[in-house]
Every structure is written in C-alpha cells, then in structure tokens.
Design a protein around this motif. Structure first.
Motif, mmCIF file in Angstrom:
data_model
loop_
_atom_site.group_PDB
_atom_site.id
_atom_site.type_symbol
_atom_site.label_atom_id
_atom_site.label_comp_id
_atom_site.label_asym_id
_atom_site.label_seq_id
_atom_site.Cartn_x
_atom_site.Cartn_y
_atom_site.Cartn_z
ATOM 1 N N ILE A 183 94.117 -106.082 -19.499
ATOM 2 C CA ILE A 183 93.009 -105.715 -18.603
ATOM 3 C C ILE A 183 92.496 -106.954 -17.869
ATOM 4 O O ILE A 183 92.220 -106.904 -16.661
ATOM 5 N N ALA A 184 92.388 -108.085 -18.587
ATOM 6 C CA ALA A 184 91.844 -109.307 -17.987
ATOM 7 C C ALA A 184 92.695 -109.774 -16.814
ATOM 8 O O ALA A 184 92.172 -110.046 -15.723
ATOM 9 N N TRP A 185 94.029 -109.864 -17.015
ATOM 10 C CA TRP A 185 94.846 -110.346 -15.891
ATOM 11 C C TRP A 185 95.097 -109.247 -14.865
ATOM 12 O O TRP A 185 95.213 -109.522 -13.661
ATOM 13 N N GLY A 186 95.167 -107.970 -15.332
ATOM 14 C CA GLY A 186 95.369 -106.872 -14.394
ATOM 15 C C GLY A 186 94.186 -106.702 -13.453
ATOM 16 O O GLY A 186 94.355 -106.531 -12.233
ATOM 17 N N ALA A 187 92.965 -106.769 -14.001
ATOM 18 C CA ALA A 187 91.760 -106.648 -13.168
ATOM 19 C C ALA A 187 91.625 -107.853 -12.236
ATOM 20 O O ALA A 187 91.174 -107.708 -11.091
ATOM 21 N N SER A 188 92.025 -109.032 -12.731
ATOM 22 C CA SER A 188 91.990 -110.228 -11.876
ATOM 23 C C SER A 188 92.968 -110.082 -10.715
ATOM 24 O O SER A 188 92.643 -110.414 -9.560
ATOM 25 N N ALA A 189 94.170 -109.572 -11.008
ATOM 26 C CA ALA A 189 95.163 -109.368 -9.954
ATOM 27 C C ALA A 189 94.678 -108.327 -8.947
ATOM 28 O O ALA A 189 94.879 -108.460 -7.728
ATOM 29 N N ASP A 190 94.014 -107.280 -9.450
ATOM 30 C CA ASP A 190 93.486 -106.229 -8.579
ATOM 31 C C ASP A 190 92.387 -106.764 -7.663
ATOM 32 O O ASP A 190 92.312 -106.387 -6.494
ATOM 33 N N ARG A 191 91.550 -107.655 -8.209
ATOM 34 C CA ARG A 191 90.503 -108.274 -7.372
ATOM 35 C C ARG A 191 91.130 -109.168 -6.309
ATOM 36 O O ARG A 191 90.584 -109.333 -5.217
ATOM 37 N N GLY A 192 92.277 -109.760 -6.660
ATOM 38 C CA GLY A 192 92.975 -110.619 -5.709
ATOM 39 C C GLY A 192 92.339 -111.992 -5.590
ATOM 40 O O GLY A 192 91.305 -112.292 -6.197
#
Length: 431
Positions: A183-192
């Motif tokens: 979730i931490a890296w996925g949400a970070s990637a989604d935020r861009g």
C-alpha cells in the motif's frame, strides 16, 4: 547431563519449551522480526542519503545481513550433540562463559527492549493516524492515550508462553507487513512525482547534512534487524544428526529475505521518487489519500507491530524468567510470569510515552545496538570459532562486515541523538 529439575525448568522456559516448529514458522517469524517500523522510514532515510548512496546502502545491507544471518544459522549446531538456543550461548562458546555473556547480553537487551519501545511508539502513532483518517471531525486525542491503548493489548498477549504459541499472531503480522508495504509504495506511485519535489539533501548546512546522513545509516541498520532472535527461532525446530535444524531454518530465511526485498526496495525507492526530501519519517504519515486505503494501511501496521513486539519480547521474557527461576530460585508458574511480563510491558510503554520520537529512535537504536548484533558480532563469532584461513574469502568478508558494523555503531547514533533532540524541542506531551 541435566537433572530432572533442570529439564523441567527448560521445558517451562519460553525458548526451550517447544521444538516442533516447521520451516514456514521460520519464514514468517523472520519476516515479522525484520520487516517492521524500519521499512516505513526508508524513504526518509533515502532523502538523507541521496539516490546513489541510498541505493548502495540498501543493497549492501541486504547482502551483508543475509550473509551474517547464514552464519548464525550455521553456528546453531556447530558442536555435535549441542544446540546454541540463545544468542548469548553462542557468545559464551566463542569467548568464554563470563566474557561471552557480558559481550552479548547487554547489546541484545538494548536491541530487543529498544525495538519494543519503538514499536510502542509506532503502534500509538498509527492508531492516532487511523483515528484522524476515519473520523476527521472528531475531537483530537493525545498520542499518549493511543500508546496506552496499543500497549494494553500486550498485557494480554505477553502471557502466551513461547514462540510456537504466538505463531498465529506472527503469521498475521507477516501478512500485514507485505500488505502495508505494498500500500505504501502503491499509493506513492499513484500520487506520482509531486510538482515541487526536490531530491537535494534536506539540511541547509554541511554539518546538518552529515548528521542526517549518519542518522539515515542507523535507520537502514534498524530495518535489517532479525539476527537478534534468529537462534531463538531456530531453537523451536526439531533437529537430528540426519536432519539438522539449519536446513529448514535456512529455507525459511531465504523466503523471508525475498519478502524483505519485495517490501524494502519498492517502498524506499518509490516513496523517495514521489516525495523527495519532503517525505516524513513515516511514509504512511506523508500519505493521506485515498483516505480509506491509508487508514487501512495504518491498521495493518498496528497488527504487524503487535506481532513484532511479541517476537522481540520473547527472548527478554526468557532471560528474565531464567534469572528469576535459576538464579533467584523463584518457583516457575503463572504468578511469576504474570508479574514479570506485565512489569516489562509497563516499562516499555512508559518509555515510549516519554520519548515518542520515531525517526530519532530508529537512527539511535539502529546504529548503537543493531550494528553490533547484526553486522559484526556474528562475524566475530565466526572468526573466533571456525578460524578461516587468513586472506581467504571468508576471512576477508567477515572483516569487511566487522569494519562496517563498527563504523555504524560509532557514527550513526550521533545523528540519531541529534534528531531526537530536534524532535524533542517541538514535542508537547499533550499533543
């Protein structure tokens, strides 16, 4: 040979009471022990190290700690017919009963008690963040109360007798660690990549940059920290001359280290890429959208550090109960366990409430305590016991690990202590 009384005491003590664990117990116990609060601080550590040094430190730490962990697993049954079930027993074999005890036990206790204090802070902060996300209009509640709520769960769980009895908690914790890391890296990637992102060093002065760099090394050292309980985990496995415990233990360690890589590298690199030097010391605190997902991730962290706390507390319980029963001759039983373990949980809770400085604590404990027990003590034991030929690969590799570990132990606590002081200046007990 053991007397009947000594055998009954060993059958009661947490580390030696059960030896029927499977190889997958090793896998999730090691994941739970290693992947914890440290992974959440890796983007912050990257912001203090920079791209090149940061990636290098992460990769080198992964390789070095896997190598030293392999040595620990190998040394568990290096003497035929004998098992080194506790870290200090290996130290005593290498350096003698008294010196080995004094070399290992203080450092191991600092690690395990230090981790439990940090996890008290982590659990409390994550509960507070969860509350703020699911109820943004509610009256704010002090972080102190959330630490107390988190700590109260351990008053119950600490009464579980041994490693095998907490295997369910540990498995849930291992699953949670992979989940919230994703979730931490996925949400970070989604935020861009943020519009105003900067990758320069956080500090404006050279001195500040150096101190931050040293603290970040401690943060990384804290992240690779499973060695302090590896012999105790291996002690729960059955062993015969034909099927030594090192085989299933190493199988579990390999699986654990694959999971560690899947958690650490994406979180560190994607988190830093997205937020640069604006990232906070806990990546989940930096993220606040989507609200439901980050709230869930924080609750996953709570579940994980509940399991991690117990993994690191179990060897401490074993030491306490060994002293109380074998040295002070208290009768083993429920009353002794209830009082001793409750006092320990209350102590770690009190210190966490008093010094709730997540980033600084990681940097300080990571260097001061984890560097010895993770980086250079296993290598020192290996050199003292196996005595590899001078300038052989084993000899050179172990000396490199020892030098790296000593540098970490001396330098990184300086940065961590400075960060604690800076955080303390802005801290209010009533916040």
């Amino acid at each position: 040979m053991q007397t009947e009384k000594e055998k009954s005491i060993d059958d009661w003590l947490p580390i030696t009471s059960s030896r029927n664990a499977k190889w997958w117990y090793s896998a999730f116990h090691n994941v739970t022990a290693m992947v914890g609060a440290g992974v959440l601080s890796l983007p912050f550590a990257m912001s203090e190290l920079g791209w090149g040094p940061g990636v290098a430190v992460l990769v080198v730490s992964w390789i070095v700690t896997l190598y030293t962990l392999w040595q620990m697993v190998e040394m568990h049954e290096m003497v035929p017919g004998k098992r080194f079930d506790r870290y200090h027993e290996l130290g005593q074999h290498a350096f003698g009963d008294k010196l080995g005890l004094w070399i290992v036990v203080p450092q191991q206790l600092v690690v395990e008690v230090g981790v439990d204090i940090v996890y008290m802070v982590t659990g409390g902060k994550s509960l507070k963040k969860f509350h703020e996300l699911v109820c943004p209009g509610c009256t704010p509640i002090r972080q102190t109360y959330f630490i107390i709520i988190f700590g109260s769960s351990h008053l119950v769980l600490s009464q579980l007798p041994n490693f095998n009895s907490i295997s369910g908690v540990s498995l849930a914790a291992a699953v949670m660690s992979l989940s919230y890391s994703t979730i931490a890296w996925g949400a970070s990637a989604d935020r861009g990549k943020q519009a105003d992102v900067e990758y320069g060093y956080r500090a404006s002065s050279t001195a500040g940059t150096v101190f931050n760099f040293l603290s970040a090394l401690g943060n990384v050292a804290f992240a690779y920290a499973g060695h302090n309980v590896v012999l105790e985990i291996q002690a729960t496995m059955p062993s015969t001359p034909e099927k030594p415990s090192k085989k299933p233990m190493w199988k579990g360690v390999i699986v654990a280290y694959v999971v560690v890589a899947l958690c650490y590298f994406p979180v560190a690199l994607v988190g830093y890429w997205a937020f640069g030097n604006g990232v906070k010391d806990n990546i989940l605190i930096t993220l606040d959208k989507p609200r439901w997902l980050i709230a869930m991730a924080n609750m996953f962290v709570v579940v994980h550090v509940i399991g991690s706390y117990q993994i690191y507390a179990m060897p401490v319980f074993d030491m306490m109960e060994t002293v109380l029963v074998k040295k002070l001759h208290f009768p083993p039983g429920l009353t002794l366990r209830l009082i001793a373990r409750t006092v320990y949980v209350a102590f770690t809770m009190f210190i966490a409430i008093t010094f709730p400085f997540f980033g600084g604590l990681l940097g300080f404990f990571g260097g001061f305590a984890f560097a010895p027990t993770t980086y250079f003590l296993p290598c020192t034991f290996w050199l003292a016991i196996y005595k590899p030929r001078r300038f052989s690969f084993s000899w050179i590799a172990n000396w490199i690990c020892i030098i790296l570990g000593i540098m970490l132990m001396i330098l990184s606590p300086i940065g961590g202590l400075r960060q604690i002081i800076l955080e303390a200046q802005d801290y209010s007990f009533y916040s």
